[in-house]
Scaffold this active site. Structure first.
Site, PDB file in Angstrom:
ATOM      1  N   THR A 150     -12.967   5.906   3.666  1.00 12.98           N
ATOM      2  CA  THR A 150     -12.097   6.686   4.556  1.00 12.98           C
ATOM      3  C   THR A 150     -12.569   8.137   4.545  1.00 12.98           C
ATOM      4  OG1 THR A 150     -10.506   7.386   2.873  1.00 12.98           O
ATOM      5  CG2 THR A 150     -10.123   5.245   3.949  1.00 12.98           C
ATOM      6  N   ASP A 169     -10.914  10.953  -5.783  1.00 12.79           N
ATOM      7  CA  ASP A 169     -12.166  11.710  -5.890  1.00 12.79           C
ATOM      8  C   ASP A 169     -11.953  12.962  -6.730  1.00 12.79           C
ATOM      9  OD1 ASP A 169     -10.455  12.630  -3.828  1.00 12.79           O
ATOM     10  OD2 ASP A 169     -12.070  13.780  -2.912  1.00 12.79           O
ATOM     11  N   LYS A 172      -4.304  22.141  -7.440  1.00 17.22           N
ATOM     12  CA  LYS A 172      -3.932  23.318  -8.245  1.00 17.22           C
ATOM     13  C   LYS A 172      -3.067  22.898  -9.427  1.00 17.22           C
ATOM     14  CE  LYS A 172      -4.039  26.540  -4.420  1.00 17.22           C
ATOM     15  NZ  LYS A 172      -3.281  27.086  -3.321  1.00 17.22           N
ATOM     16  N   GLU A 212       0.839  -1.195   0.000  1.00 15.83           N
ATOM     17  CA  GLU A 212       0.000   0.000   0.000  1.00 15.83           C
ATOM     18  C   GLU A 212       0.876   1.247   0.000  1.00 15.83           C
ATOM     19  OE1 GLU A 212      -2.964   0.793   3.106  1.00 15.83           O
ATOM     20  OE2 GLU A 212      -3.942   2.129   1.668  1.00 15.83           O
ATOM     21  N   ASP A 238       9.403   7.244   1.586  1.00 14.10           N
ATOM     22  CA  ASP A 238       8.814   7.742   0.343  1.00 14.10           C
ATOM     23  C   ASP A 238       8.718   6.572  -0.635  1.00 14.10           C
ATOM     24  OD1 ASP A 238       8.286   8.804  -2.140  1.00 14.10           O
ATOM     25  OD2 ASP A 238       9.986  10.183  -2.151  1.00 14.10           O
ATOM     26  N   GLU A 292       4.470   4.888   4.117  1.00 17.50           N
ATOM     27  CA  GLU A 292       3.825   6.143   4.543  1.00 17.50           C
ATOM     28  C   GLU A 292       4.909   7.090   5.050  1.00 17.50           C
ATOM     29  OE1 GLU A 292       1.966   9.082   5.004  1.00 17.50           O
ATOM     30  OE2 GLU A 292       0.457   7.579   4.517  1.00 17.50           O
ATOM     31  N   ASP A 340      -2.419  11.969  -2.594  1.00 16.16           N
ATOM     32  CA  ASP A 340      -2.548  13.429  -2.460  1.00 16.16           C
ATOM     33  C   ASP A 340      -2.913  14.024  -3.822  1.00 16.16           C
ATOM     34  OD1 ASP A 340      -1.869  13.241   0.189  1.00 16.16           O
ATOM     35  OD2 ASP A 340       0.239  13.733  -0.125  1.00 16.16           O
ATOM     36  N   GLU A 348     -12.632   9.747   1.088  1.00 18.17           N
ATOM     37  CA  GLU A 348     -13.795   9.453   0.252  1.00 18.17           C
ATOM     38  C   GLU A 348     -14.999  10.270   0.745  1.00 18.17           C
ATOM     39  OE1 GLU A 348     -14.790   5.333  -0.262  1.00 18.17           O
ATOM     40  OE2 GLU A 348     -16.562   5.839  -1.453  1.00 18.17           O
TER      41      GLU A 348
HETATM   42  C1  LIG Z   1      -4.796  11.753   0.926  1.00 16.85           C
HETATM   43  S1  LIG Z   1      -3.988  10.630   1.971  1.00 16.85           S
HETATM   44  C2  LIG Z   1      -4.869   9.095   1.696  1.00 16.85           C
HETATM   45  C3  LIG Z   1      -4.633   8.096   2.763  1.00 16.85           C
HETATM   46  C4  LIG Z   1      -5.300   6.736   2.590  1.00 16.85           C
HETATM   47  N1  LIG Z   1      -4.809   6.046   1.430  1.00 16.85           N
HETATM   48  C5  LIG Z   1      -6.804   6.881   2.533  1.00 16.85           C
HETATM   49  O1  LIG Z   1      -7.399   6.588   1.480  1.00 16.85           O
HETATM   50  O2  LIG Z   1      -7.385   7.273   3.550  1.00 16.85           O
HETATM   51  C6  LIG Z   1      -2.475  10.317   1.098  1.00 16.85           C
HETATM   52  C7  LIG Z   1      -1.403   9.726   1.992  1.00 16.85           C
HETATM   53  O3  LIG Z   1      -0.279   9.391   1.188  1.00 16.85           O
HETATM   54  C8  LIG Z   1       0.899   9.734   1.908  1.00 16.85           C
HETATM   55  N2  LIG Z   1       1.961   9.901   0.910  1.00 16.85           N
HETATM   56  C9  LIG Z   1       2.045  10.882  -0.011  1.00 16.85           C
HETATM   57  N3  LIG Z   1       3.109  10.693  -0.786  1.00 16.85           N
HETATM   58  C10 LIG Z   1       3.736   9.578  -0.346  1.00 16.85           C
HETATM   59  C11 LIG Z   1       4.906   8.875  -0.729  1.00 16.85           C
HETATM   60  N4  LIG Z   1       5.658   9.298  -1.734  1.00 16.85           N
HETATM   61  N5  LIG Z   1       5.255   7.766  -0.065  1.00 16.85           N
HETATM   62  C12 LIG Z   1       4.495   7.321   0.972  1.00 16.85           C
HETATM   63  N6  LIG Z   1       3.378   7.953   1.387  1.00 16.85           N
HETATM   64  C13 LIG Z   1       2.994   9.059   0.740  1.00 16.85           C
HETATM   65  C14 LIG Z   1       0.520  10.986   2.653  1.00 16.85           C
HETATM   66  O4  LIG Z   1       1.365  11.227   3.767  1.00 16.85           O
HETATM   67  C15 LIG Z   1      -0.912  10.667   3.066  1.00 16.85           C
HETATM   68  O5  LIG Z   1      -0.975  10.032   4.313  1.00 16.85           O
END
Ligand SMILES: C[S@@+](CC[C@H](N)C(=O)[O-])C[C@H]1O[C@@H](n2cnc3c(N)ncnc32)[C@H](O)[C@@H]1O
Length: 256
Positions: free
Chosen positions: A235, A203, A171, A88, A144, A113, A167, A238
């Site tokens: 979540t 979304d 923009k 994931e 990352d 994460e 994410d 969503e």
């Molecule tokens: C908008 S949240 C969605 C979280 C989860 N997947 C959900 O649907 O509830 C996006 C997550 O991805 C993480 N994230 C963003 N870029 C990442 C990366 N390059 N590697 C690991 N995690 C990352 C962010 O810290 C954040 O917790």
């Protein structure tokens, strides 16, 4: 996630042997790892981080989210067995990890994460889902994913890859920070076993279109479903999208 989380730091990937000497635009978005963790999440962290978080060498220093590119994870050793592996990317507060790991005890779940408070929250949710103990088929790597997945896992090692609500960077000038790019698709395809599935959800219509454009163009992938992913729970991302009147798009691509 927005830019406003505390603890932002510089370009952690600068000088990374895989990234090279120049930072990528997208790395600016999550150089921070922290922010304050609610007490209950911190306690869950203290109880479970030792067993669930993977310790990995970090060539740019202990606080970096870039894993040493010479490091290879021994998945069998990390989980104490070999089972179909779900990777994931961006597990956030751990909802999909918790529902997936309890629904499929015969699969292993490895989450990437970069947001430490999210990991604390995930540990609490996992503990609750496991009735007091984190399910034994979950591991989390605070790294990352876009960088680490190039090097940490063996090619073909993943049965499924999940990228739920990445994410959105809505923009136009920030679109370059979005994680789903042709390069990232190469990384995921390398990781997937033949016949393995990459599941995505968003979304944001324009992100969904760009995901589909990128993945349709990849010779190693074929779209097989736009139905809701079977193990994807609702979540807050969503819910927030639906409340704002946005449609949810699910995509599932199979590695040819
Ligand atoms: C908008 S949240 C969605 C979280 C989860 N997947 C959900 O649907 O509830 C996006 C997550 O991805 C993480 N994230 C963003 N870029 C990442 C990366 N390059 N590697 C690991 N995690 C990352 C962010 O810290 C954040 O917790």
């Amino acid at each position: 996630m927005s830019d406003s989380r505390p603890g932002a730091r510089g370009h952690y990937a600068l000088g990374h042997p895989v990234i090279g000497p120049r930072p990528l635009a997208r790395t600016r978005s999550f150089t921070r790892r922290g922010g304050r963790m609610p007490h209950t999440h911190q306690q869950a962290w203290d109880r479970h981080a030792g067993e669930v978080l993977l310790e990995v060498p970090r060539s740019l220093g202990e606080r970096s989210t870039a894993v040493d590119p010479s490091y290879r994870l021994d998945v069998g050793e990390a989980f104490g067995r070999r089972a179909p592996l779900v990777v994931e990317i961006g597990s956030g507060a751990g909802d999909a990890l918790a529902s997936g790991a309890t629904a499929r005890p015969d699969w292993d779940f490895l989450a990437f994460e970069v947001w430490r408070p999210g990991i604390g929250h995930a540990l609490l949710k996992l503990e609750q889902a496991g009735g007091g103990a984190v399910p034994p088929n979950v591991r989390i790597l605070e790294a990352d994913a876009a960088l680490a997945l190039r090097t940490v896992l063996e090619p073909g090692g993943a049965h499924e890859v999940w990228t739920f609500f990445p994410d959105p960077w809505p923009k136009a000038r920030h679109h370059k920070r979005r994680i789903v790019t042709p390069e990232f698709a190469d990384t995921v395809v390398r990781l997937l076993a033949p016949g393995g599935t990459w599941r995505l959800a968003t979304d944001w219509d324009d992100y969904a279109e760009s995901m589909q454009e990128v993945l349709d163009a990849h010779a190693g992938l074929r779209l097989v479903s736009t139905e809701r992913a079977p193990l994807r729970p609702v979540t807050r991302f969503e819910r927030r999208g639906v409340e704002a009147g946005r449609a949810i798009t699910d995509l599932a691509y199979v590695r040819i």
